[in-house]
Design a protein around this motif. Structure first.
Motif, PDB file in Angstrom:
ATOM      1  N   GLU A  70      56.064  19.321 -54.560  1.00 38.38           N
ATOM      2  CA  GLU A  70      56.432  18.161 -53.741  1.00 38.38           C
ATOM      3  C   GLU A  70      55.453  17.976 -52.578  1.00 38.38           C
ATOM      4  OE1 GLU A  70      58.921  20.518 -54.621  1.00 38.38           O
ATOM      5  OE2 GLU A  70      59.537  19.211 -56.269  1.00 38.38           O
ATOM      6  N   PHE A  71      54.949  19.094 -52.018  1.00 37.80           N
ATOM      7  CA  PHE A  71      53.982  18.985 -50.926  1.00 37.80           C
ATOM      8  C   PHE A  71      52.720  18.279 -51.416  1.00 37.80           C
ATOM      9  CE2 PHE A  71      50.067  20.573 -49.056  1.00 37.80           C
ATOM     10  CZ  PHE A  71      50.220  20.122 -47.757  1.00 37.80           C
ATOM     11  N   TYR A  72      52.227  18.699 -52.579  1.00 36.37           N
ATOM     12  CA  TYR A  72      51.015  18.084 -53.124  1.00 36.37           C
ATOM     13  C   TYR A  72      51.261  16.624 -53.500  1.00 36.37           C
ATOM     14  CZ  TYR A  72      48.727  22.634 -53.138  1.00 36.37           C
ATOM     15  OH  TYR A  72      48.167  23.825 -52.747  1.00 36.37           O
ATOM     16  N   ASP A  73      52.455  16.325 -54.018  1.00 40.94           N
ATOM     17  CA  ASP A  73      52.796  14.935 -54.341  1.00 40.94           C
ATOM     18  C   ASP A  73      52.825  14.085 -53.075  1.00 40.94           C
ATOM     19  OD1 ASP A  73      52.986  15.670 -57.016  1.00 40.94           O
ATOM     20  OD2 ASP A  73      55.166  15.941 -56.933  1.00 40.94           O
ATOM     21  N   GLU A  74      53.372  14.650 -51.994  1.00 41.52           N
ATOM     22  CA  GLU A  74      53.408  13.950 -50.709  1.00 41.52           C
ATOM     23  C   GLU A  74      51.984  13.719 -50.197  1.00 41.52           C
ATOM     24  OE1 GLU A  74      54.869  14.710 -46.100  1.00 41.52           O
ATOM     25  OE2 GLU A  74      55.576  16.064 -47.668  1.00 41.52           O
ATOM     26  N   LEU A  75      51.129  14.708 -50.360  1.00 45.36           N
ATOM     27  CA  LEU A  75      49.736  14.590 -49.938  1.00 45.36           C
ATOM     28  C   LEU A  75      49.032  13.484 -50.714  1.00 45.36           C
ATOM     29  CD1 LEU A  75      47.193  15.629 -48.431  1.00 45.36           C
ATOM     30  CD2 LEU A  75      46.898  17.267 -50.302  1.00 45.36           C
ATOM     31  N   ILE A  76      49.209  13.453 -52.027  1.00 44.44           N
ATOM     32  CA  ILE A  76      48.580  12.428 -52.863  1.00 44.44           C
ATOM     33  C   ILE A  76      49.082  11.042 -52.462  1.00 44.44           C
ATOM     34  CG2 ILE A  76      48.424  11.517 -55.225  1.00 44.44           C
ATOM     35  CD1 ILE A  76      48.490  14.525 -56.142  1.00 44.44           C
ATOM     36  N   THR A 100      40.341  13.651 -54.967  1.00 44.63           N
ATOM     37  CA  THR A 100      40.226  14.936 -54.271  1.00 44.63           C
ATOM     38  C   THR A 100      41.603  15.548 -54.051  1.00 44.63           C
ATOM     39  OG1 THR A 100      38.247  14.108 -53.152  1.00 44.63           O
ATOM     40  CG2 THR A 100      39.257  16.074 -52.236  1.00 44.63           C
ATOM     41  N   ALA A 101      42.583  14.726 -53.699  1.00 41.35           N
ATOM     42  CA  ALA A 101      43.946  15.221 -53.485  1.00 41.35           C
ATOM     43  C   ALA A 101      44.535  15.748 -54.793  1.00 41.35           C
ATOM     44  CB  ALA A 101      44.820  14.112 -52.909  1.00 41.35           C
ATOM     45  N   LYS A 102      44.268  15.062 -55.898  1.00 40.22           N
ATOM     46  CA  LYS A 102      44.764  15.528 -57.202  1.00 40.22           C
ATOM     47  C   LYS A 102      44.073  16.836 -57.599  1.00 40.22           C
ATOM     48  CE  LYS A 102      46.258  11.090 -58.972  1.00 40.22           C
ATOM     49  NZ  LYS A 102      46.075  10.017 -59.952  1.00 40.22           N
ATOM     50  N   GLN A 103      42.790  16.954 -57.254  1.00 42.40           N
ATOM     51  CA  GLN A 103      42.051  18.185 -57.534  1.00 42.40           C
ATOM     52  C   GLN A 103      42.640  19.344 -56.724  1.00 42.40           C
ATOM     53  OE1 GLN A 103      37.883  17.719 -56.803  1.00 42.40           O
ATOM     54  NE2 GLN A 103      37.361  19.731 -57.589  1.00 42.40           N
ATOM     55  N   ALA A 104      43.045  19.063 -55.484  1.00 36.84           N
ATOM     56  CA  ALA A 104      43.673  20.092 -54.644  1.00 36.84           C
ATOM     57  C   ALA A 104      44.971  20.572 -55.279  1.00 36.84           C
ATOM     58  CB  ALA A 104      43.935  19.542 -53.241  1.00 36.84           C
ATOM     59  N   LYS A 105      45.723  19.637 -55.894  1.00 34.97           N
ATOM     60  CA  LYS A 105      46.984  20.015 -56.550  1.00 34.97           C
ATOM     61  C   LYS A 105      46.704  20.882 -57.772  1.00 34.97           C
ATOM     62  CE  LYS A 105      51.200  18.194 -58.620  1.00 34.97           C
ATOM     63  NZ  LYS A 105      51.994  17.016 -58.950  1.00 34.97           N
ATOM     64  N   GLU A 106      45.707  20.498 -58.566  1.00 34.27           N
ATOM     65  CA  GLU A 106      45.372  21.260 -59.768  1.00 34.27           C
ATOM     66  C   GLU A 106      44.940  22.680 -59.429  1.00 34.27           C
ATOM     67  OE1 GLU A 106      42.365  19.190 -61.993  1.00 34.27           O
ATOM     68  OE2 GLU A 106      43.565  17.363 -62.083  1.00 34.27           O
ATOM     69  N   LYS A 107      44.097  22.803 -58.395  1.00 33.88           N
ATOM     70  CA  LYS A 107      43.566  24.117 -58.027  1.00 33.88           C
ATOM     71  C   LYS A 107      44.481  24.875 -57.071  1.00 33.88           C
ATOM     72  CE  LYS A 107      38.666  22.939 -58.370  1.00 33.88           C
ATOM     73  NZ  LYS A 107      37.395  22.911 -57.615  1.00 33.88           N
TER      74      LYS A 107
END
Length: 99
Positions: A76-82, A55-62
Protein backbone atom coordinates in the motif's frame (compact mmCIF):
# COMPACT_ATOMS: atom_id res chain seq x y z
CA UNK A 1 22.20 39.40 -10.85
CA UNK A 2 24.01 36.24 -9.76
CA UNK A 3 22.32 32.96 -10.54
CA UNK A 4 21.31 30.92 -7.50
CA UNK A 5 22.74 27.48 -6.90
CA UNK A 6 20.24 24.70 -7.59
CA UNK A 7 20.21 22.11 -4.76
CA UNK A 8 20.80 18.61 -6.12
CA UNK A 9 19.87 15.26 -4.57
CA UNK A 10 20.48 11.67 -5.62
CA UNK A 11 17.54 9.58 -6.80
CA UNK A 12 17.71 6.37 -4.75
CA UNK A 13 16.28 4.22 -7.57
CA UNK A 14 18.33 5.39 -10.58
CA UNK A 15 21.35 6.79 -8.74
CA UNK A 16 21.24 10.00 -10.80
CA UNK A 17 21.65 13.48 -9.36
CA UNK A 18 18.53 15.60 -9.96
CA UNK A 19 17.36 19.06 -8.91
CA UNK A 20 15.61 18.78 -5.54
CA UNK A 21 12.38 20.29 -6.95
CA UNK A 22 12.03 17.36 -9.36
CA UNK A 23 12.17 14.80 -6.54
CA UNK A 24 9.89 13.70 -3.72
CA UNK A 25 11.31 12.91 -0.28
CA UNK A 26 10.45 9.73 1.59
CA UNK A 27 11.25 9.87 5.30
CA UNK A 28 11.67 7.34 8.12
CA UNK A 29 11.18 8.74 11.62
CA UNK A 30 12.49 7.47 14.97
CA UNK A 31 9.43 5.20 15.36
CA UNK A 32 10.42 3.42 12.09
CA UNK A 33 7.37 4.87 10.31
CA UNK A 34 7.99 5.55 6.62
CA UNK A 35 5.93 8.24 4.90
CA UNK A 36 5.87 10.65 1.99
CA UNK A 37 7.27 14.09 2.76
CA UNK A 38 5.94 16.55 0.16
CA UNK A 39 7.27 19.53 2.15
CA UNK A 40 10.76 18.08 2.53
CA UNK A 41 10.88 19.20 6.16
CA UNK A 42 9.73 16.23 8.26
CA UNK A 43 12.30 15.06 10.82
CA UNK A 44 14.02 11.76 10.14
CA UNK A 45 16.17 10.03 7.58
CA UNK A 46 15.21 10.92 4.04
CA UNK A 47 15.63 9.39 0.62
CA UNK A 48 14.59 10.90 -2.70
CA UNK A 49 12.86 9.55 -5.78
CA UNK A 50 12.30 11.28 -9.13
CA UNK A 51 8.79 12.43 -9.98
CA UNK A 52 8.38 9.78 -12.66
CA UNK A 53 5.77 7.01 -12.57
CA UNK A 54 8.13 4.47 -14.15
CA UNK A 55 10.73 5.18 -11.46
CA UNK A 56 8.12 4.77 -8.71
CA UNK A 57 6.99 1.44 -10.20
CA UNK A 58 10.64 0.34 -10.38
CA UNK A 59 11.01 1.22 -6.68
CA UNK A 60 8.02 -1.05 -5.93
CA UNK A 61 9.45 -3.93 -7.97
CA UNK A 62 12.87 -3.69 -6.33
CA UNK A 63 11.42 -2.82 -2.88
CA UNK A 64 13.97 0.01 -2.79
CA UNK A 65 12.75 1.72 0.38
CA UNK A 66 12.62 -1.58 2.30
CA UNK A 67 16.35 -1.93 1.67
CA UNK A 68 17.21 1.74 2.19
CA UNK A 69 15.46 2.04 5.54
CA UNK A 70 15.88 -1.54 6.80
CA UNK A 71 12.14 -2.06 7.31
CA UNK A 72 9.42 -4.08 5.58
CA UNK A 73 6.86 -1.84 3.89
CA UNK A 74 3.40 -2.88 2.76
CA UNK A 75 2.49 -2.74 -0.93
CA UNK A 76 0.00 0.00 0.00
CA UNK A 77 2.91 2.37 0.70
CA UNK A 78 4.32 1.81 -2.79
CA UNK A 79 0.84 2.16 -4.31
CA UNK A 80 0.42 5.46 -2.46
CA UNK A 81 3.83 6.59 -3.74
CA UNK A 82 2.93 5.72 -7.35
CA UNK A 83 -0.42 7.55 -7.03
CA UNK A 84 1.28 10.62 -5.51
CA UNK A 85 3.94 10.74 -8.22
CA UNK A 86 1.30 10.31 -10.94
CA UNK A 87 -0.75 13.13 -9.42
CA UNK A 88 2.27 15.46 -9.29
CA UNK A 89 3.24 14.68 -12.89
CA UNK A 90 -0.30 15.40 -14.13
CA UNK A 91 -0.45 18.56 -12.00
CA UNK A 92 2.81 19.80 -13.55
CA UNK A 93 1.36 19.19 -17.03
CA UNK A 94 -1.72 21.27 -16.20
CA UNK A 95 -0.21 24.11 -14.23
CA UNK A 96 3.43 24.14 -15.28
CA UNK A 97 6.34 23.55 -12.96
CA UNK A 98 6.06 26.79 -10.99
CA UNK A 99 8.74 28.82 -12.80
Amino acid sequence: MAQRKVPMRKDIVTGEMQPKKELVRIVKNKQNEVSLDPTGKKPGRGAYIHLNVATAKQAKEKRTFDKAFGVTLADEFYDELIAYVDHQVERAKLFGNGK
